[in-house]
Write a protein that holds these residues in place. Structure first.
Motif, PDB file in Angstrom:
ATOM      1  N   SER A  35      22.914  54.098  36.694  1.00 47.44           N
ATOM      2  CA  SER A  35      22.618  55.530  36.730  1.00 47.44           C
ATOM      3  C   SER A  35      23.254  56.242  35.545  1.00 47.44           C
ATOM      4  N   LEU A  36      24.518  55.910  35.252  1.00 44.04           N
ATOM      5  CA  LEU A  36      25.196  56.531  34.110  1.00 44.04           C
ATOM      6  C   LEU A  36      24.604  56.042  32.792  1.00 44.04           C
ATOM      7  N   ARG A  58      18.449  57.436  44.817  1.00 41.31           N
ATOM      8  CA  ARG A  58      17.232  57.096  44.096  1.00 41.31           C
ATOM      9  C   ARG A  58      17.441  55.775  43.356  1.00 41.31           C
ATOM     10  N   GLU A  59      16.476  54.886  43.514  1.00 46.43           N
ATOM     11  CA  GLU A  59      16.529  53.644  42.770  1.00 46.43           C
ATOM     12  C   GLU A  59      16.276  53.944  41.292  1.00 46.43           C
ATOM     13  N   THR A  60      17.060  53.324  40.424  1.00 42.54           N
ATOM     14  CA  THR A  60      16.922  53.552  38.979  1.00 42.54           C
ATOM     15  C   THR A  60      16.208  52.381  38.326  1.00 42.54           C
ATOM     16  N   ARG A  65      28.441  49.650  42.802  1.00 47.06           N
ATOM     17  CA  ARG A  65      28.968  49.788  41.441  1.00 47.06           C
ATOM     18  C   ARG A  65      27.879  49.561  40.395  1.00 47.06           C
ATOM     19  N   ALA A  66      26.995  48.608  40.661  1.00 50.51           N
ATOM     20  CA  ALA A  66      25.904  48.372  39.711  1.00 50.51           C
ATOM     21  C   ALA A  66      24.987  49.587  39.626  1.00 50.51           C
ATOM     22  N   ASN A 110      22.709  60.415  41.349  1.00 44.46           N
ATOM     23  CA  ASN A 110      23.187  59.262  42.102  1.00 44.46           C
ATOM     24  C   ASN A 110      24.704  59.147  42.115  1.00 44.46           C
ATOM     25  N   ALA A 111      25.346  59.466  40.997  1.00 43.07           N
ATOM     26  CA  ALA A 111      26.803  59.300  40.919  1.00 43.07           C
ATOM     27  C   ALA A 111      27.490  60.124  42.005  1.00 43.07           C
ATOM     28  N   ARG A 112      27.043  61.351  42.195  1.00 42.25           N
ATOM     29  CA  ARG A 112      27.673  62.205  43.221  1.00 42.25           C
ATOM     30  C   ARG A 112      27.350  61.704  44.633  1.00 42.25           C
TER      31      ARG A 112
END
Length: 393
Positions: free
Chosen positions: A116-117, A178-180, A110-111, A2-4
């Motif tokens: 994700s992280l 993708r929803e986390t 941002r959330a 997700n971050a990328r």
């Protein structure tokens, strides 16, 4: 990951072909005064205010990805309205739709990055990833700005037509996210009562969150006002319109570099020293622009680009540390809501001041007012973290 994908989303979202010439378009094609332009931006801000907290609550309860999808649909609609608008109110409708788009995207992106992280055990990397997102978005804005000035010379509506496929691509990118898993609230209260609780918790009961929000608004407002004054300032200094795109691009390349370096700057100076430096840049930037009679005075605009690149990743990270895990998007949306409310109040008087007193006098007055407000907010931020210390140094 997700971050990328969020970095790609940020890059596409900030493809903004009209931005370097938007004030010229409003003045020359629609016939607006600077006071009208500030009223227009206040209406944009009002739309953000109306949608901001509900959209953050929607993101926390329904999902960050659905919120981004709704935002990109509004984005496409707003730019389509812009391609046909010929009056103040038509443009106002487009701006308010774009304001709704901004509300559904801001906070949720941002959330989703934080969660994700955090899910991967990498929440300590947030500032670096947030800075990268901002750097990529500013680079994207810079490149599109360089093209936008040229497109405007071909036809005043061309930059807006090019925004439509860009918004469609943003929708496709959001759909690929993708929803986390998120913590679900165990609060038995109704949605309305829960929402009121989050507002009270953030703005009244939590001292650090309230202070971080106040500083974010003070610094954000001081730089945001200058965004809408810099194009008339360049006109007044005799800079040709053909240079607006390259100069805007250069400023955002600078901003991208500062955003990339923000984590390293904080590592060397610490959070508080970095934020104090941002506060000092506010009066320095306004006073430098006011006192520079020649075109080279535009260099002082980099003061605002520097503080934007530093303060946003720092303060968003601070707020995410203190926000309840199940309400992070809501808290960030409250911060954006307060910022937009502040501009709704301050923007039109600033425009009227420039129209009546002149650019130089207005910039001098803003150096004093915004500089004082930023330093007072920083003092409140420092006191809050001294009273209830946490990880902020």
């Amino acid at each position: 990951m997700n971050a990328r994908l969020l970095i790609a989303f940020a890059a596409i979202q900030f493809v903004l072909f009209p931005i370097p010439i938007i004030t010229l378009f409003w003045k020359d094609q629609i016939g607006m005064s600077l006071a009208d332009i500030m009223i227009l931006q206040a209406l944009f801000g009002l739309a953000v205010v109306l949608f901001q907290f509900p959209s953050g609550y929607f993101a926390d309860r329904v999902g960050y990805r659905p919120s981004l999808l709704v935002g990109t649909v509004f984005l496409m609609t707003g730019w389509l309205v812009y391609t046909r608008g010929n009056s103040f109110w038509a443009i106002a409708v487009a701006e308010m739709v774009l304001g709704a788009a901004s509300a559904f995207v801001s906070g949720a992106d941002r959330a989703l990055l934080w969660v994700s992280l955090d899910t991967a055990g990498r929440s300590g990397e947030y500032t670096r990833w947030d800075g990268t997102m901002r750097a990529v978005s500013q680079t994207s804005e810079a490149l599109s700005a360089a093209a936008g000035g040229w497109l405007y010379t071909l036809g005043p509506r061309w930059p807006f037509w090019f925004q439509v496929p860009s918004a469609a691509l943003a929708f496709v990118t959001a759909a690929a996210l993708r929803e986390t898993p998120r913590l679900r609230s165990a609060d038995p209260r109704s949605h309305a009562r829960r929402a009121l609780h989050i507002l009270a918790f953030t703005l009244w009961h939590h001292q650090r969150l309230r202070a971080a929000m106040a500083l974010s608004v003070a610094l954000g407002l001081s730089s945001f006002v200058m965004v809408w004054l810099i194009q008339p300032y360049m006109q007044a200094r005799g800079i040709p319109a053909a240079w607006f795109g390259p100069l805007w691009a250069g400023a955002h390349v600078w901003l991208a570099g500062v955003s990339l370096a923000s984590a390293r700057v904080v590592g060397v100076l610490g959070v508080r020293t970095s934020l104090l430096a941002c506060c000092v840049l506010v009066p320095l930037g306004y006073a430098g622009l006011a006192l520079s009679p020649a075109a080279w005075g535009i260099a002082f605009y980099l003061c605002f680009m520097t503080l934007r690149g530093l303060q946003a990743p720092i303060l968003v990270g601070v707020m995410q540390q203190d926000a309840p895990a199940e309400d992070r998007a809501s808290v960030l949306s409250i911060a954006a809501l307060v910022f937009r409310l502040a501009f709704v109040v301050a923007g039109p008087p600033v425009g009227a001041l420039v129209d009546r007193a002149g650019m130089e006098t207005a910039l001098g007055a803003l150096a004093v007012v915004f500089g004082a407000v930023a330093l007072l907010a920083f003092m409140a931020f420092s006191r809050a973290h001294e009273a209830t210390p946490d990880r902020i140094a």
